[in-house]
Design a protein around this motif. Sequence first.
Motif, PDB file in Angstrom:
ATOM      1  N   LEU A  53       0.835  -1.201   0.000  1.00 46.73           N
ATOM      2  CA  LEU A  53       0.000   0.000   0.000  1.00 46.73           C
ATOM      3  C   LEU A  53       0.869   1.250   0.000  1.00 46.73           C
ATOM      4  CD1 LEU A  53      -2.506  -1.002   2.836  1.00 46.73           C
ATOM      5  CD2 LEU A  53      -2.781  -1.337   0.393  1.00 46.73           C
ATOM      6  N   VAL A  54       0.412   2.269  -0.724  1.00 48.44           N
ATOM      7  CA  VAL A  54       1.041   3.580  -0.691  1.00 48.44           C
ATOM      8  C   VAL A  54      -0.068   4.589  -0.415  1.00 48.44           C
ATOM      9  CG1 VAL A  54       2.306   5.326  -1.992  1.00 48.44           C
ATOM     10  CG2 VAL A  54       2.789   2.897  -2.372  1.00 48.44           C
ATOM     11  N   VAL A  55       0.015   5.241   0.748  1.00 51.33           N
ATOM     12  CA  VAL A  55      -0.972   6.257   1.125  1.00 51.33           C
ATOM     13  C   VAL A  55      -0.191   7.498   1.527  1.00 51.33           C
ATOM     14  CG1 VAL A  55      -2.956   6.796   2.579  1.00 51.33           C
ATOM     15  CG2 VAL A  55      -2.516   4.422   1.928  1.00 51.33           C
ATOM     16  N   SER A  56      -0.104   8.463   0.622  1.00 51.06           N
ATOM     17  CA  SER A  56       0.719   9.648   0.865  1.00 51.06           C
ATOM     18  C   SER A  56      -0.032  10.709   1.662  1.00 51.06           C
ATOM     19  CB  SER A  56       1.184  10.243  -0.469  1.00 51.06           C
ATOM     20  OG  SER A  56       0.109  10.928  -1.092  1.00 51.06           O
ATOM     21  N   LYS A  57       0.684  11.751   2.041  1.00 53.66           N
ATOM     22  CA  LYS A  57       0.090  12.860   2.787  1.00 53.66           C
ATOM     23  C   LYS A  57      -0.957  13.609   1.977  1.00 53.66           C
ATOM     24  CE  LYS A  57       3.781  13.787   6.044  1.00 53.66           C
ATOM     25  NZ  LYS A  57       4.693  14.797   6.574  1.00 53.66           N
ATOM     26  N   ALA A  58      -0.945  13.440   0.659  1.00 50.91           N
ATOM     27  CA  ALA A  58      -1.955  14.089  -0.193  1.00 50.91           C
ATOM     28  C   ALA A  58      -3.355  13.557   0.111  1.00 50.91           C
ATOM     29  CB  ALA A  58      -1.631  13.874  -1.663  1.00 50.91           C
ATOM     30  N   VAL A  59      -3.444  12.364   0.709  1.00 51.28           N
ATOM     31  CA  VAL A  59      -4.735  11.759   1.033  1.00 51.28           C
ATOM     32  C   VAL A  59      -5.367  12.455   2.238  1.00 51.28           C
ATOM     33  CG1 VAL A  59      -5.862   9.620   1.778  1.00 51.28           C
ATOM     34  CG2 VAL A  59      -4.108   9.559   0.000  1.00 51.28           C
ATOM     35  N   GLY A  60      -4.565  12.934   3.162  1.00 51.11           N
ATOM     36  CA  GLY A  60      -5.111  13.610   4.341  1.00 51.11           C
ATOM     37  C   GLY A  60      -4.158  13.507   5.512  1.00 51.11           C
ATOM     38  N   ASN A  61      -4.682  13.843   6.685  1.00 54.16           N
ATOM     39  CA  ASN A  61      -3.845  13.789   7.890  1.00 54.16           C
ATOM     40  C   ASN A  61      -3.604  12.334   8.295  1.00 54.16           C
ATOM     41  OD1 ASN A  61      -6.117  12.896   9.279  1.00 54.16           O
ATOM     42  ND2 ASN A  61      -6.615  14.920  10.065  1.00 54.16           N
ATOM     43  N   ALA A  62      -2.858  12.122   9.362  1.00 54.69           N
ATOM     44  CA  ALA A  62      -2.462  10.771   9.772  1.00 54.69           C
ATOM     45  C   ALA A  62      -3.670   9.882  10.071  1.00 54.69           C
ATOM     46  CB  ALA A  62      -1.550  10.844  10.992  1.00 54.69           C
ATOM     47  N   VAL A  63      -4.684  10.436  10.703  1.00 51.90           N
ATOM     48  CA  VAL A  63      -5.875   9.654  11.035  1.00 51.90           C
ATOM     49  C   VAL A  63      -6.572   9.200   9.756  1.00 51.90           C
ATOM     50  CG1 VAL A  63      -8.147   9.751  12.143  1.00 51.90           C
ATOM     51  CG2 VAL A  63      -6.171  10.792  13.266  1.00 51.90           C
ATOM     52  N   THR A  64      -6.706  10.095   8.801  1.00 53.53           N
ATOM     53  CA  THR A  64      -7.350   9.774   7.525  1.00 53.53           C
ATOM     54  C   THR A  64      -6.533   8.742   6.759  1.00 53.53           C
ATOM     55  OG1 THR A  64      -8.317  11.981   7.417  1.00 53.53           O
ATOM     56  CG2 THR A  64      -8.196  10.741   5.357  1.00 53.53           C
ATOM     57  N   ARG A  65      -5.210   8.935   6.718  1.00 53.94           N
ATOM     58  CA  ARG A  65      -4.350   7.987   5.994  1.00 53.94           C
ATOM     59  C   ARG A  65      -4.433   6.592   6.612  1.00 53.94           C
ATOM     60  NH1 ARG A  65      -0.621  12.182   6.612  1.00 53.94           N
ATOM     61  NH2 ARG A  65       0.737  10.865   7.878  1.00 53.94           N
ATOM     62  N   HIS A  66      -4.478   6.524   7.928  1.00 52.96           N
ATOM     63  CA  HIS A  66      -4.562   5.233   8.603  1.00 52.96           C
ATOM     64  C   HIS A  66      -5.900   4.550   8.287  1.00 52.96           C
ATOM     65  CE1 HIS A  66      -3.485   2.186  11.478  1.00 52.96           C
ATOM     66  NE2 HIS A  66      -4.625   2.370  12.115  1.00 52.96           N
ATOM     67  N   ALA A  67      -6.980   5.321   8.291  1.00 51.65           N
ATOM     68  CA  ALA A  67      -8.297   4.765   7.968  1.00 51.65           C
ATOM     69  C   ALA A  67      -8.333   4.241   6.534  1.00 51.65           C
ATOM     70  CB  ALA A  67      -9.382   5.819   8.173  1.00 51.65           C
ATOM     71  N   VAL A  68      -7.754   4.992   5.601  1.00 50.86           N
ATOM     72  CA  VAL A  68      -7.702   4.557   4.203  1.00 50.86           C
ATOM     73  C   VAL A  68      -6.856   3.294   4.092  1.00 50.86           C
ATOM     74  CG1 VAL A  68      -6.857   5.174   1.895  1.00 50.86           C
ATOM     75  CG2 VAL A  68      -8.156   6.837   3.232  1.00 50.86           C
ATOM     76  N   SER A  69      -5.735   3.243   4.803  1.00 49.57           N
ATOM     77  CA  SER A  69      -4.885   2.042   4.779  1.00 49.57           C
ATOM     78  C   SER A  69      -5.645   0.820   5.271  1.00 49.57           C
ATOM     79  CB  SER A  69      -3.643   2.241   5.653  1.00 49.57           C
ATOM     80  OG  SER A  69      -2.818   3.230   5.125  1.00 49.57           O
ATOM     81  N   ARG A  70      -6.401   0.975   6.356  1.00 52.83           N
ATOM     82  CA  ARG A  70      -7.184  -0.153   6.882  1.00 52.83           C
ATOM     83  C   ARG A  70      -8.214  -0.622   5.863  1.00 52.83           C
ATOM     84  NH1 ARG A  70      -7.760   3.013  11.493  1.00 52.83           N
ATOM     85  NH2 ARG A  70      -9.970   3.217  11.023  1.00 52.83           N
ATOM     86  N   ARG A  71      -8.915   0.330   5.228  1.00 49.25           N
ATOM     87  CA  ARG A  71      -9.921  -0.055   4.231  1.00 49.25           C
ATOM     88  C   ARG A  71      -9.277  -0.726   3.031  1.00 49.25           C
ATOM     89  NH1 ARG A  71     -12.396   5.184   5.150  1.00 49.25           N
ATOM     90  NH2 ARG A  71     -11.728   5.780   3.076  1.00 49.25           N
ATOM     91  N   LEU A  72      -8.128  -0.228   2.585  1.00 54.28           N
ATOM     92  CA  LEU A  72      -7.440  -0.846   1.443  1.00 54.28           C
ATOM     93  C   LEU A  72      -6.922  -2.242   1.802  1.00 54.28           C
ATOM     94  CD1 LEU A  72      -5.416   2.044  -0.200  1.00 54.28           C
ATOM     95  CD2 LEU A  72      -7.304   0.752  -1.193  1.00 54.28           C
ATOM     96  N   ARG A  73      -6.401  -2.412   3.021  1.00 53.78           N
ATOM     97  CA  ARG A  73      -5.927  -3.729   3.455  1.00 53.78           C
ATOM     98  C   ARG A  73      -7.081  -4.733   3.479  1.00 53.78           C
ATOM     99  NH1 ARG A  73      -2.264  -1.708   6.500  1.00 53.78           N
ATOM    100  NH2 ARG A  73      -3.647  -1.199   8.218  1.00 53.78           N
ATOM    101  N   HIS A  74      -8.223  -4.309   3.995  1.00 47.69           N
ATOM    102  CA  HIS A  74      -9.406  -5.163   4.037  1.00 47.69           C
ATOM    103  C   HIS A  74      -9.867  -5.491   2.613  1.00 47.69           C
ATOM    104  CE1 HIS A  74     -13.155  -6.841   5.530  1.00 47.69           C
ATOM    105  NE2 HIS A  74     -13.790  -6.094   4.654  1.00 47.69           N
TER     106      HIS A  74
END
Length: 102
Positions: A31-52
């Motif tokens: 997974l690659v989730v850069s700072k352009a996606v949002g703050n750390a909380v948002t990036r972590h949430a996106v990472s979890r959804r992508l992992r799932h």
Amino acid sequence: MVYVYEGQFEGPGAGRPSAAPVTVGGPRVGLVVSKAVGNAVTRHAVSRRLRHTAGRVLDDAEMAGTLRPDLSIVLRALPAAATATSGELERDVRHALRRLLG
């Protein structure tokens, strides 16, 4: 955005500076989730959804025939992923994989 690389990584280290053994086979997903996606909380949430999403796609019998063990798949989250639902992310990943591997 989805990238697919073919070919296994071979031997101890497999391009890494350390001599630690590397898991061979797959398909592997990164997974690659850069700072352009949002703050750390948002990036972590996106990472979890992508992992799932990746887990669901890999476990799907429909995709099993196209996802060979020698593939490495990279899922790169674009800024729109911050507001996308899990269903939308899964639909987009499946569509991209079908297009790339079909």
